[in-house]
Design a protein around this motif. Sequence first.
Motif, mmCIF file in Angstrom:
data_model
loop_
_atom_site.group_PDB
_atom_site.id
_atom_site.type_symbol
_atom_site.label_atom_id
_atom_site.label_comp_id
_atom_site.label_asym_id
_atom_site.label_seq_id
_atom_site.Cartn_x
_atom_site.Cartn_y
_atom_site.Cartn_z
ATOM 1 N N PRO A 1 10.574 2.475 0.600
ATOM 2 C CA PRO A 1 9.422 3.070 1.318
ATOM 3 C C PRO A 1 9.827 4.061 2.399
ATOM 4 C CG PRO A 1 9.113 0.708 1.028
ATOM 5 C CD PRO A 1 10.519 1.003 0.599
ATOM 6 N N LYS A 2 10.935 3.804 3.097
ATOM 7 C CA LYS A 2 11.349 4.717 4.169
ATOM 8 C C LYS A 2 11.797 6.059 3.589
ATOM 9 C CE LYS A 2 12.721 1.151 7.491
ATOM 10 N NZ LYS A 2 13.847 0.585 8.291
ATOM 11 N N GLN B 1 10.808 7.298 0.680
ATOM 12 C CA GLN B 1 9.610 7.949 0.163
ATOM 13 C C GLN B 1 8.795 8.592 1.282
ATOM 14 O OE1 GLN B 1 7.331 5.333 -2.335
ATOM 15 N NE2 GLN B 1 8.846 5.332 -3.970
ATOM 16 N N GLU B 2 8.699 7.907 2.418
ATOM 17 C CA GLU B 2 7.951 8.471 3.533
ATOM 18 C C GLU B 2 8.645 9.721 4.072
ATOM 19 O OE1 GLU B 2 4.771 8.693 6.328
ATOM 20 O OE2 GLU B 2 5.072 7.824 4.351
ATOM 21 N N ARG C 1 7.708 12.486 1.899
ATOM 22 C CA ARG C 1 6.297 12.846 2.044
ATOM 23 C C ARG C 1 6.051 13.719 3.266
ATOM 24 N NH1 ARG C 1 0.836 11.318 3.045
ATOM 25 N NH2 ARG C 1 1.294 10.004 4.829
ATOM 26 N N VAL C 2 6.734 13.441 4.383
ATOM 27 C CA VAL C 2 6.382 14.126 5.626
ATOM 28 C C VAL C 2 7.466 15.060 6.148
ATOM 29 C CG1 VAL C 2 4.852 12.252 6.299
ATOM 30 C CG2 VAL C 2 7.215 12.233 7.095
ATOM 31 N N HIS D 1 1.793 8.618 -4.608
ATOM 32 C CA HIS D 1 1.228 8.970 -3.306
ATOM 33 C C HIS D 1 2.173 9.846 -2.490
ATOM 34 C CE1 HIS D 1 -2.505 6.765 -3.425
ATOM 35 N NE2 HIS D 1 -1.883 5.677 -3.819
ATOM 36 N N THR D 2 3.451 9.734 -2.747
ATOM 37 C CA THR D 2 4.420 10.552 -2.030
ATOM 38 C C THR D 2 4.275 12.021 -2.382
ATOM 39 O OG1 THR D 2 5.960 8.690 -2.068
ATOM 40 C CG2 THR D 2 6.889 10.852 -1.583
ATOM 41 N N PRO E 1 0.032 15.412 2.710
ATOM 42 C CA PRO E 1 0.978 14.729 3.593
ATOM 43 C C PRO E 1 0.502 14.579 5.026
ATOM 44 C CG PRO E 1 1.682 16.979 3.195
ATOM 45 C CD PRO E 1 0.497 16.732 2.298
ATOM 46 N N SER F 1 2.153 1.085 3.438
ATOM 47 C CA SER F 1 2.428 2.119 2.450
ATOM 48 C C SER F 1 1.299 2.139 1.434
ATOM 49 C CB SER F 1 3.758 1.840 1.734
ATOM 50 O OG SER F 1 3.876 2.661 0.600
ATOM 51 N N SER G 1 1.421 2.840 -1.581
ATOM 52 C CA SER G 1 1.919 2.714 -2.940
ATOM 53 C C SER G 1 1.434 1.433 -3.597
ATOM 54 C CB SER G 1 3.447 2.734 -2.938
ATOM 55 O OG SER G 1 3.927 3.905 -2.339
#
Length: 556
Positions: free
Chosen positions: A231-232, A234-235, A238-239, A273-274, A279, A448, A450
């Motif tokens: 998740p980290k 992917q985040e 994303r940003v 979602h990523t 974003p 998240s 996801s």
Amino acid sequence: MDPPPQITLTPTEERVRQLLVDAAEHIDRTLPPDSIPAKVKTDEPLTLRFTGGWVRDKLLGGQCNDIDVGINKMTGYEFATKLGDFMTANYEKYNIDPRHIHKIACNPEKSKHLETATTRMLGLDIDFVNLRCETYNSGSRIPEMEFGTPREDALRRDACVNALFYNIHTHEVEDWTERGLSDMKNKLIRTPLEPKATFDDDPLRILRLIRFASRLGFTIVDEAKKAMMDPKIQEALRVKISRERVGVEVEKMLKGPNPYQGITLIYTLNLYHTIFTPPTETLPATIPLPATIPSMSQSTAALQYLLTATEIPYSNLRTLLLSTSHERLLAWLLASLTPWKKYTFPGADKKKGIPGAATAAREGLKLDNKMHSTIVASYRRYEKIGEFVEEMASSEVVARGKTGLFIRDLGSDWRSQYLLTLLIELLTTWPLSPTPPPSPSSSSRSPSPSPPLPLPQASSTPDPASLEIFNKYSRVLTKLTDLDLLNATTIQPILNGKEIMSVLEQKRAGPWMKEALDRLVVWQLDNVEKGKEEAEVWVRENKEMLLAGRGGEEVI
């Protein structure tokens, strides 16, 4: 032991190689010793290597017109500038015009750590950059770039198959990771370093590896897949990474030889979602939940079937809706956005009625205005087009004029809109594996967005109900073909605006003009054998109706 691989250069590549070798030897002889950066880690002479994708593609028997040149003890811009001087001084010998050198600055905040120089030579796009390694200060995720050895440079690349070098002085293929050649043989994608470190360096590498896997038909190793689902990481993708860079990678993947494999990896690695979410949007509670995400698997599986199935009775769907590379690119984008089909983001987009799918594409991928407009139109109109298809499929007699006007109202991209309507209707029937049991934590929503893994997978082949939907849309296309309406959007009114004003004795056009022209086109389509004189009579006889407009008729 396998013999060392050999690369055969084209005549153009050999001309460029010889020029670079000669230039490097000249620069090395004339380079003042005190001009060499103190952090250079080599005593070897100035050495150039073709790196990365060019080496990979040549070993696979392909051709690549983009060459990255790695330099052992000069920056890319410094070498390229001196190369330009060398080419100017020796033009008669090499007969290669020196081109302007473009400097591309680094941007660590966007994971663009290297200063590079780029030019074009004999039809080849060539980038120059120094071999590098990276060190981190405590408390900072942004590395400091230093000159590195070939091995250090190779280990910092995205994949072992992209970390092979071709030494242009010795003609040798160098495998500093010691796994690049074996991964090529076994068709594997793995990172040279531990995957998490590789993705921390540049999260966009997640998408790059997915693109290479789909383009080459290779398999991403499980260790890398596991890191991609962190998740980290992917985040960060994303940003942190600019959405323009994300959009470029996705577009390259969708234009490649196997976009379905790439999209399937995005889906199964829980990256939807990523990539396909705005974003900067504060995601509301009504964001599509996991139950809607599998529609991506269904719609893309249906599209893949339509593109690849052989001897299908509805082949006109493929030939009429997916005949160009642009239509195929739009098709994959439209299919990937189906989880957003019933959603509109709050704020300005909701007021303007912009479908959520279009917002996700615009903000998540930074698509150009033309593609964005097609996505807006397709997701606004699929219900209306679905009603049109039902009526056309069940009607024994079809009014040519009314049908043609409907196609004209859709616009020049009506085929993409029609295809999305087909894919969305297939979501009601396309076979999908049973939804897996929820994870223990699924009762409360995770920070998240996801969905839990594993995700249900769409079947690769349709069931009878889906086949009937294909057949229905095919029959309607056949009717449009028989009515000669496939190019209805290009039909010009038999009378132009000035001629209509003259017949109606009007001094200026008003809001009525567009609708008058549309009604005239309907008359044309229903009266193919008639000409201008008959059209003028018809306009004169229907003056009151034409000046009044459509009188409240619904327009798409």
